[in-house]
Design an enzyme around this catalytic site. Structure first.
Site, PDB file in Angstrom:
ATOM      1  N   ASP A   1      -8.933   1.564  -1.724  1.00  0.00           N
ATOM      2  CA  ASP A   1      -8.391   0.222  -1.974  1.00  0.00           C
ATOM      3  C   ASP A   1      -8.347  -0.625  -0.693  1.00  0.00           C
ATOM      4  O   ASP A   1      -7.807  -0.202   0.321  1.00  0.00           O
ATOM      5  CB  ASP A   1      -6.971   0.330  -2.551  1.00  0.00           C
ATOM      6  CG  ASP A   1      -6.948   1.030  -3.898  1.00  0.00           C
ATOM      7  OD1 ASP A   1      -6.889   0.343  -4.916  1.00  0.00           O
ATOM      8  OD2 ASP A   1      -7.021   2.279  -3.905  1.00  0.00           O
TER       9      ASP A   1
ATOM     10  N   ASP B   1     -11.090   5.317   3.011  1.00  0.00           N
ATOM     11  CA  ASP B   1     -10.086   4.915   2.041  1.00  0.00           C
ATOM     12  C   ASP B   1     -10.777   4.080   0.944  1.00  0.00           C
ATOM     13  O   ASP B   1     -11.889   3.566   1.162  1.00  0.00           O
ATOM     14  CB  ASP B   1      -9.042   4.087   2.798  1.00  0.00           C
ATOM     15  CG  ASP B   1      -8.067   3.395   1.892  1.00  0.00           C
ATOM     16  OD1 ASP B   1      -7.474   4.065   1.036  1.00  0.00           O
ATOM     17  OD2 ASP B   1      -7.889   2.157   2.035  1.00  0.00           O
TER      18      ASP B   1
HETATM   19 MG   LIG Z   1      -6.273   0.848   1.527  1.00  0.00          MG
END
Ligand SMILES: [Mg+2]
Length: 274
Positions: free
Chosen positions: A75, A73
């Site tokens: 962020d 992922d």
């Molecule tokens: Mg995230």
């Protein structure tokens, strides 16, 4: 026999005594391993609390030497910010937007709906501000460069997948030399955001689908993949991988991941590959 990974290059006396009582400590590259008797979740929790270290059990059937792909992922996992919250900050609507982001990451809101809602709030934004977020706010989480460089040396591919935006994943791919990326495309007209995304939203299912597509492309099995994330929308993807890492993640995510990191940086993921 289960293998316990202790993500620390050194141990103090108290940590050594505590962990040596579980089994013989084997020093490895930047970490220790212990082959131990069956250990339950409660005992693992106790060891983590008492030692204040990241300690994980290797999932059964997982073989670190066969890993060919890390999918992560963006962020709050690869990078230290939530891009959409920082974009909102430039528009003076950060509290509204980050409240929705938080609820979505805890799994209280459906991700697709929450993203639609947040992107609508960005309508009219000058796209030049996205570059300012990238230049002024986006920082990598600790250990990211070490992790990426070491994966390259080991010929392990790195895929970055995000419920955020291609504006950021494209730039990170270029800067860091990543192998694959997938994220949402912000619609824009005449240099301003339309308040929508183009095509279907990259949410939880799309992240898991990306993992499976890459397995097919690389001719590997999901058991040869490590998946890292911090939010509820990473869980389907994490569940599909041979080993999943909840990175400084929400409790609901840690509860479902096979391993967690709460102290160390991203380079601790390398400990699983030895
Ligand atoms: Mg995230």
């Amino acid at each position: 026999m289960p293998t316990l990974i202790i993500h620390s290059p050194t141990l103090n006396d108290a940590q050594h005594t505590l962990l040596n009582s579980i089994g013989e400590l084997q020093p490895k590259n930047n970490h220790f391993r212990v082959e131990c008797a069956q250990i339950d979740a409660e005992k693992l929790f106790e060891l983590r609390q008492e030692s204040e270290l990241d300690i994980n059990l290797l999932p059964e059937g997982f073989n670190g030497s066969e890993v060919k792909l890390l999918i992560s992922d963006m962020d709050s996992t690869l990078i230290a910010i939530e891009c959409i919250d920082e974009i909102a900050d430039f528009m003076n609507i950060k509290p509204e937007v980050s409240a929705i982001t938080e609820a979505a990451m805890r799994g209280e809101l459906d991700f697709e709906g929450s993203l639609t809602q947040r992107v609508a709030l960005l309508k009219g934004l000058d796209t030049g501000l996205l570059q300012r977020v990238y230049d002024e706010r986006l920082v990598l989480n600790p250990g990211a460069n070490t992790l990426i460089e070491s994966l390259k040396k080991q010929s392990i591919k790195f895929a970055l997948v995000s419920g955020g935006f291609t504006f950021f994943t494209d730039r990170l791919k270029q800067k860091l030399g990543l192998d694959y990326t997938r994220a949402n495309v912000l619609a824009e007209t005449d240099g301003k955001l339309n308040g929508s995304v183009i095509g279907s939203i990259v949410g939880a299912q799309a992240k898991a689908d990306f993992l499976n597509e890459l397995c097919a492309e690389l001719n590997i099995t999901p058991n040869q993949v490590i998946a890292a994330g911090d939010g509820a929308n990473d869980l389907l993807m994490m569940n599909a991988a041979g080993l999943s890492v909840a990175y400084h993640a929400k409790p609901a995510v840690q509860a479902k991941a096979s391993t967690s990191l709460n102290h160390r940086g991203l380079d601790a993921i390398l400990d699983f590959l030895d």
